[in-house]
Design a protein around this motif. Structure first.
Motif, PDB file in Angstrom:
ATOM      1  N   UNK A  58       0.837  -1.201   0.000  1.00  0.00           N
ATOM      2  CA  UNK A  58       0.000   0.000   0.000  1.00  0.00           C
ATOM      3  C   UNK A  58       0.873   1.253   0.000  1.00  0.00           C
ATOM      4  N   UNK A  59       1.889   1.275   0.858  1.00  0.00           N
ATOM      5  CA  UNK A  59       2.777   2.439   0.943  1.00  0.00           C
ATOM      6  C   UNK A  59       3.492   2.671  -0.384  1.00  0.00           C
ATOM      7  N   UNK A  60       4.001   1.604  -0.970  1.00  0.00           N
ATOM      8  CA  UNK A  60       4.673   1.718  -2.265  1.00  0.00           C
ATOM      9  C   UNK A  60       3.724   2.266  -3.322  1.00  0.00           C
ATOM     10  N   UNK A  61       2.500   1.800  -3.316  1.00  0.00           N
ATOM     11  CA  UNK A  61       1.507   2.268  -4.285  1.00  0.00           C
ATOM     12  C   UNK A  61       1.125   3.724  -4.036  1.00  0.00           C
ATOM     13  N   UNK A  62       1.041   4.123  -2.766  1.00  0.00           N
ATOM     14  CA  UNK A  62       0.765   5.528  -2.440  1.00  0.00           C
ATOM     15  C   UNK A  62       1.884   6.403  -3.001  1.00  0.00           C
ATOM     16  N   UNK A  63       3.143   5.985  -2.801  1.00  0.00           N
ATOM     17  CA  UNK A  63       4.281   6.724  -3.344  1.00  0.00           C
ATOM     18  C   UNK A  63       4.152   6.875  -4.855  1.00  0.00           C
ATOM     19  N   UNK A  64       3.870   5.763  -5.539  1.00  0.00           N
ATOM     20  CA  UNK A  64       3.782   5.797  -6.995  1.00  0.00           C
ATOM     21  C   UNK A  64       2.614   6.669  -7.462  1.00  0.00           C
ATOM     22  N   UNK A  65       1.469   6.551  -6.806  1.00  0.00           N
ATOM     23  CA  UNK A  65       0.285   7.333  -7.144  1.00  0.00           C
ATOM     24  C   UNK A  65       0.563   8.820  -6.956  1.00  0.00           C
ATOM     25  N   UNK A  66       1.141   9.160  -5.811  1.00  0.00           N
ATOM     26  CA  UNK A  66       1.482  10.552  -5.530  1.00  0.00           C
ATOM     27  C   UNK A  66       2.504  11.062  -6.535  1.00  0.00           C
ATOM     28  N   UNK A  67       3.551  10.281  -6.803  1.00  0.00           N
ATOM     29  CA  UNK A  67       4.611  10.716  -7.722  1.00  0.00           C
ATOM     30  C   UNK A  67       4.067  10.944  -9.123  1.00  0.00           C
ATOM     31  N   UNK A  68       3.206  10.056  -9.560  1.00  0.00           N
ATOM     32  CA  UNK A  68       2.598  10.177 -10.890  1.00  0.00           C
ATOM     33  C   UNK A  68       1.877  11.516 -11.033  1.00  0.00           C
ATOM     34  N   UNK A  69       1.082  11.869 -10.039  1.00  0.00           N
ATOM     35  CA  UNK A  69       0.316  13.114 -10.102  1.00  0.00           C
ATOM     36  C   UNK A  69       1.185  14.333  -9.841  1.00  0.00           C
ATOM     37  N   UNK A  70       2.134  14.208  -8.944  1.00  0.00           N
ATOM     38  CA  UNK A  70       3.036  15.328  -8.652  1.00  0.00           C
ATOM     39  C   UNK A  70       3.829  15.686  -9.901  1.00  0.00           C
TER      40      UNK A  70
END
Length: 191
Positions: A58-70
């Motif tokens: 979940x944490x890894x996916x949150x990082x990726x999701x946030x990074x994608x949008x950022x």
């Protein structure tokens, strides 16, 4: 924090990731648990673990999701600078600092960066995100990577990203009543 939908994830996965991000923004990274995210997302614990079997996943996916949008948001702003809507280098700095000072973005990025200090996998991912962002900014600005000054520009972009993260830490928690514009003006005055 409301992030746009992406085609790479199911609507349930996006709902879970948004709930996880909201939880991090509201309660901090230490309070990110599968049970709390499931509750916030309004889904069953088992449904969440079907999509994200462990907290690490979940944490890894949150990082990726946030990074994608950022990165997407940052690139849109940088393209505005590169397309001549703004021509001064200080405008690029203003874009990065202003973005870093958005309260929810500042809180989320600060929490995720802090978490990366305790997890080597997240530390590596943060370095990758910064590297990718610098390359995207360099390309967006139309810089030829073989130009003799390209390495110097990359170094300045790394500094700006690091600086904007520091701004997030300091000004993301700015006092109520202190507008983002006031804070940007204060930073510009002090630099």
């Amino acid at each position: 924090m409301r992030l746009p939908a992406t085609s790479q994830r199911t609507s349930t996965q996006q709902k879970i990731l948004r709930a996880a991000i909201d939880l991090v923004v509201d309660a901090g990274f230490a309070n990110l648990t599968i049970a709390k995210v499931a509750e916030r997302a309004g889904i069953a614990y088992g449904n969440l673990t079907y999509h994200f079997p462990t907290r690490d996943h979940l944490v890894s996916s949150v990082f990726d999701f946030w990074a994608e949008h950022w990165k997407s948001d940052l690139m849109a702003k940088i393209q505005g600078v590169a397309q001549g809507k703004s021509s001064k280098p200080s405008d690029l700095v203003s874009v990065l600092v202003s973005d870093a000072m958005a309260r929810q973005k500042a809180r989320l990025s600060t929490e995720l960066w802090a978490a990366s200090n305790h997890d080597p996998k997240l530390t590596k991912r943060v370095a990758e995100i910064i590297d990718e962002s610098v390359e995207l900014m360099t390309e967006t600005l139309g810089v030829n990577s073989t130009h003799p000054n390209a390495a110097e520009l990359r170094a300045h972009l790394y500094f700006l990203l690091t600086f904007s993260q520091g701004v997030s830490v300091v000004w993301g928690g700015r006092p109520k009543g202190c507008s983002k514009g006031q804070a940007v003006a204060e930073i510009a005055r002090d630099t």
